[in-house]
Design an enzyme around this catalytic site. Structure first.
Site, PDB file in Angstrom:
ATOM      1  N   ARG A 132       0.872  -1.195   0.000  1.00 31.07           N
ATOM      2  CA  ARG A 132       0.000   0.000   0.000  1.00 31.07           C
ATOM      3  C   ARG A 132       0.895   1.226   0.000  1.00 31.07           C
ATOM      4  NH1 ARG A 132      -2.979   0.733   5.074  1.00 31.07           N
ATOM      5  NH2 ARG A 132      -1.571   2.468   5.331  1.00 31.07           N
ATOM      6  N   GLU A 149       4.548   7.118   2.722  1.00 29.26           N
ATOM      7  CA  GLU A 149       5.368   5.915   2.915  1.00 29.26           C
ATOM      8  C   GLU A 149       4.829   4.809   2.027  1.00 29.26           C
ATOM      9  OE1 GLU A 149       5.119   3.428   6.325  1.00 29.26           O
ATOM     10  OE2 GLU A 149       2.991   3.744   6.622  1.00 29.26           O
ATOM     11  N   ASN A 151       4.044   0.700   2.323  1.00 25.66           N
ATOM     12  CA  ASN A 151       3.935  -0.434   3.248  1.00 25.66           C
ATOM     13  C   ASN A 151       4.135  -1.728   2.475  1.00 25.66           C
ATOM     14  OD1 ASN A 151       2.824   0.944   5.803  1.00 25.66           O
ATOM     15  ND2 ASN A 151       1.507   1.723   4.175  1.00 25.66           N
ATOM     16  N   SER A 156      -3.030  -2.648   5.755  1.00 24.62           N
ATOM     17  CA  SER A 156      -4.363  -2.960   6.269  1.00 24.62           C
ATOM     18  C   SER A 156      -5.460  -2.082   5.667  1.00 24.62           C
ATOM     19  CB  SER A 156      -4.365  -2.848   7.791  1.00 24.62           C
ATOM     20  OG  SER A 156      -3.951  -1.570   8.162  1.00 24.62           O
ATOM     21  N   LYS A 313      11.704   2.606   6.311  1.00 24.54           N
ATOM     22  CA  LYS A 313      11.786   4.044   6.022  1.00 24.54           C
ATOM     23  C   LYS A 313      13.161   4.387   5.450  1.00 24.54           C
ATOM     24  CE  LYS A 313       7.786   5.020   8.256  1.00 24.54           C
ATOM     25  NZ  LYS A 313       7.219   3.686   8.482  1.00 24.54           N
ATOM     26  N   LYS A 371      11.541  10.225  11.466  1.00 22.91           N
ATOM     27  CA  LYS A 371      10.933   8.882  11.511  1.00 22.91           C
ATOM     28  C   LYS A 371      11.958   7.798  11.846  1.00 22.91           C
ATOM     29  CE  LYS A 371       7.470   9.774   7.937  1.00 22.91           C
ATOM     30  NZ  LYS A 371       6.797   9.209   6.754  1.00 22.91           N
ATOM     31  N   GLU A 375       6.764   0.638  12.038  1.00 31.19           N
ATOM     32  CA  GLU A 375       5.480   0.671  11.341  1.00 31.19           C
ATOM     33  C   GLU A 375       4.378   0.727  12.371  1.00 31.19           C
ATOM     34  OE1 GLU A 375       5.338   0.664   8.069  1.00 31.19           O
ATOM     35  OE2 GLU A 375       7.496   0.409   7.913  1.00 31.19           O
ATOM     36  N   GLY A 376       3.200   1.103  11.910  1.00 30.38           N
ATOM     37  CA  GLY A 376       2.041   0.947  12.771  1.00 30.38           C
ATOM     38  C   GLY A 376       1.610   2.206  13.487  1.00 30.38           C
ATOM     39  N   ARG A 458      -7.856   7.550   4.569  1.00 34.19           N
ATOM     40  CA  ARG A 458      -7.894   7.706   6.017  1.00 34.19           C
ATOM     41  C   ARG A 458      -7.860   9.195   6.277  1.00 34.19           C
ATOM     42  NH1 ARG A 458      -3.273   4.631   9.019  1.00 34.19           N
ATOM     43  NH2 ARG A 458      -2.446   5.284   7.014  1.00 34.19           N
TER      44      ARG A 458
HETATM   45  P1  ADP Z   1       3.797   4.414  10.010  1.00 33.20           P
HETATM   46  O1  ADP Z   1       4.657   3.360   9.418  1.00 33.20           O
HETATM   47  O2  ADP Z   1       3.857   4.506  11.487  1.00 33.20           O
HETATM   48  O3  ADP Z   1       2.404   4.372   9.448  1.00 33.20           O
HETATM   49  P2  ADP Z   1       4.090   6.873   8.473  1.00 33.20           P
HETATM   50  O4  ADP Z   1       5.318   7.284   7.748  1.00 33.20           O
HETATM   51  O5  ADP Z   1       2.949   6.446   7.630  1.00 33.20           O
HETATM   52  O6  ADP Z   1       4.501   5.764   9.533  1.00 33.20           O
HETATM   53  O7  ADP Z   1       3.641   8.071   9.407  1.00 33.20           O
HETATM   54  C1  ADP Z   1       2.491   7.992  10.215  1.00 33.20           C
HETATM   55  C2  ADP Z   1       1.572   9.172   9.946  1.00 33.20           C
HETATM   56  O8  ADP Z   1       2.299  10.395  10.152  1.00 33.20           O
HETATM   57  C3  ADP Z   1       1.037   9.269   8.527  1.00 33.20           C
HETATM   58  O9  ADP Z   1      -0.115   8.482   8.371  1.00 33.20           O
HETATM   59  C4  ADP Z   1       0.763  10.757   8.406  1.00 33.20           C
HETATM   60  O10 ADP Z   1      -0.471  11.090   9.030  1.00 33.20           O
HETATM   61  C5  ADP Z   1       1.884  11.374   9.229  1.00 33.20           C
HETATM   62  N1  ADP Z   1       3.041  11.707   8.358  1.00 33.20           N
HETATM   63  C6  ADP Z   1       4.071  10.892   8.063  1.00 33.20           C
HETATM   64  N2  ADP Z   1       4.942  11.495   7.215  1.00 33.20           N
HETATM   65  C7  ADP Z   1       4.444  12.711   6.981  1.00 33.20           C
HETATM   66  C8  ADP Z   1       4.895  13.826   6.183  1.00 33.20           C
HETATM   67  N3  ADP Z   1       6.023  13.780   5.498  1.00 33.20           N
HETATM   68  N4  ADP Z   1       4.119  14.946   6.173  1.00 33.20           N
HETATM   69  C9  ADP Z   1       2.973  15.010   6.887  1.00 33.20           C
HETATM   70  N5  ADP Z   1       2.505  13.994   7.655  1.00 33.20           N
HETATM   71  C10 ADP Z   1       3.225  12.861   7.705  1.00 33.20           C
HETATM   72 MG    MG Z   2       1.671   4.833   7.641  1.00 33.88          MG
END
Ligand code: ADP
Ligand code: MG
Length: 493
Positions: A132, A149, A151, A156, A313, A371, A375-376, A458
């Site tokens: 995803r 990101e 996945n 999910s 990441k 970051k 994940e999660g 989402r």
């Molecule tokens: P995870 O693997 O924990 O899902 P993500 O990289 O998806 O990690 O980050 C979690 C959440 O943080 C994302 O769903 C988004 O809401 C927010 N986020 C992550 N990266 C960014 C970004 N570059 N700009 C704005 N919001 C972000």
């Molecule tokens: Mg995410």
């Protein structure tokens, strides 16, 4: 966090606010619709295996730019191929993660499994990726999508997102807007992912073998897993799905003569990991041993260990560096198109470039998100909190993290409905994250299946850093596609 008073607001699909009596009535119907169609979860506060709450949802679909949605859909097979090629590039994975695994124990444990498997040779050449790719529209680039990101493990919400399109169509129709349903794209995410698992099962070619779901000790997002299980049994009555935790696999699992994975007398054709992506899923060495056992088995893994590592990441950050994509994609047009979805991603390795990133983060932290290799949800550090977090780390520890430009999505306004929430719900400012599912199956030489498989949206409060649906700030949603030159719906609240 991701918005301020100047952030543009996307026009809504219908005029809001709704009259209170109509809002109360349609919200109550939507809640029941959600429960009755399985857009639901187990309660974290009043957990019971005997009941479900509806999953938090947005009442009417949130707007998303049509052109950008279509771009994300069209890109997915290219991204699938990219990730497949990355996963099979031993040198790239090894060099990219070299610094990270010195300090990040979890990634190091995964990497050790990878190293051991490489040393003995892969028992199963095929992998299946149920991916995803997540995006937000970025306002300062005309709402062009930017990847949040990718996945590669436990992607999910395909099950629930599939149910949410008819739910929100029902709501729009109840509100007298059946004429607008055509702007909500159909969503075949559930079928797409499950058919992918069955294609992998076909490759394994043993009629009695089962599909194994690796699950958490307690599954709150149970519907999203049962949808997959039930779809498989209903569509392919001869295929059984088993659910086991890593601990149970450690207890029950063994390898047969040809390294087939056996649980009791049942042979496993395909393993679908819905757990195993965070340290808390491994209570002891037993769970790591179980992961290794599965990895060395003949079963086709979703994801195999190299796919899992390709989704870190750190690998995402490395891919966004100039000229790296050329290693994995041949077509210059495709390289350009994928390059455009990356926002700034910066290494924090213990070297000159990493030190420059560190200085930049201290100077202008409000531009970034920090970051770790997790994940999660709930692991990132945002904006002004970054300097303190970085200063607490040694130079070596920093290399387990990456820095990323914050994406600034446009706002939408709507009603977020959650169990125990206000009735009627209030209008809130929200931002959305679009996920596009993809399926890719192949070995190091060939890709045998590669397709885009539906989507999910989402949506979170615009004030929230993250929108974890179960965590309480996010809600499930579907895109309502709008055209920039289309002003038929310009009504605003
Ligand atoms: P995870 O693997 O924990 O899902 P993500 O990289 O998806 O990690 O980050 C979690 C959440 O943080 C994302 O769903 C988004 O809401 C927010 N986020 C992550 N990266 C960014 C970004 N570059 N700009 C704005 N919001 C972000
Ligand atoms: Mg995410």
């Amino acid at each position: 966090m991701s918005s301020d008073a100047t952030t543009p607001v996307l026009r809504n699909c219908i005029r809001l606010p709704l009259p209170e009596d109509e809002l109360l009535e349609v919200t109550a119907k939507a809640k029941d619709y959600a429960i009755m169609h399985g857009a639901a979860m187990r309660s974290k506060t009043a957990f019971s295996q005997d009941s479900l709450n509806f999953a938090p949802f947005v009442l009417v679909p949130s707007s998303f730019p049509r052109k950008e949605f279509e771009k994300a859909v069209a890109l997915q097979p290219i991204i699938n191929r990219l990730m497949h090629n990355v996963a099979h590039d031993e040198e790239f994975i090894t060099t990219t993660l070299a610094e990270t695994i010195k300090v990040d124990e979890f990634t190091a444990n995964l990497f050790n499994i990878y190293r051991k498997v490489l040393a003995h040779g892969f028992t199963q050449a095929y992998s299946i990726g149920l991916l995803r790719s997540d995006y937000m529209a970025h306002v300062s680039e005309g709402c062009a999508i930017k990847q949040v990101e990718i996945n590669t493990v436990a992607s999910s919400f395909a099950g629930i997102a599939t149910q949410l399109v008819p739910q929100q169509k029902f709501v729009l129709s109840e509100l007298g807007h059946a004429d607008k349903l055509h702007n909500m794209p159909n969503n075949n995410a559930l079928a797409g992912l499950c058919d992918g698992m069955v294609k992998a099962w076909d490759i394994y070619a043993k009629p009695k073998a089962v599909i194994l779901f690796i699950i958490e000790d307690v599954s709150y997002n149970i519907c999203d897993q049962r949808f997959h299980e039930f779809y498989i049994r209903e569509t392919y009555p001869h295929i059984k799905v088993l659910r086991r935790t890593l601990t149970e696999v450690h207890r029950e699992g063994k390898l047969g003569q040809a390294k087939e994975l056996l649980l009791g007398s049942q042979e496993v054709a395909v393993i679908y990991f819905r757990a195993g992506y965070e340290p808390g899923h491994y209570h002891s060495q037993s769970e790591w041993d179980a992961r290794y056992l599965m990895e060395t088995s003949l079963a086709i893994k979703c994801p195999s260990i190299h796919y899992h590592l390709a989704g870190t990441k750190k690998v995402q950050q490395a891919l966004a560096q100039p000229a790296v994509l050329e290693r994995f994609i041949n077509d210059p047009e495709e390289i350009k198109a994928v390059g455009k979805i990356f926002t700034g991603l910066y290494s924090l390795d213990d070297n000159e470039a990493g030190n420059a990133t560190y200085e930049m983060a201290l100077r202008t932290p409000e531009r970034f998100v920090l970051k770790p290799q997790r994940e999660g949800g709930g692991n990132n550090v945002y904006g002004v909190d970054i300097p303190d977090a970085l200063k607490r780390m040694s130079r070596v520890e920093r290399s387990a993290w990456i820095l990323m430009d914050l994406i600034h999505p446009p706002l939408t306004k709507g009603y977020m409905v959650r169990p125990g929430g206000d009735m009627p719900p209030q209008i809130v400012d929200m931002v959305s994250e679009l996920g596009i599912f993809g399926v890719v199956i192949g070995d190091a030489e060939h890709i045998v299946h590669n397709y885009q498989a539906g989507h999910m949206l989402r949506t979170k409060l615009s004030t929230a850093n993250e929108g974890g649906v179960a965590a309480g700030l996010g809600a499930l949603d579907s895109p309502y596609l709008i055209d920039s030159d289309d002003d038929e719906d310009l009504d605003q609240i």
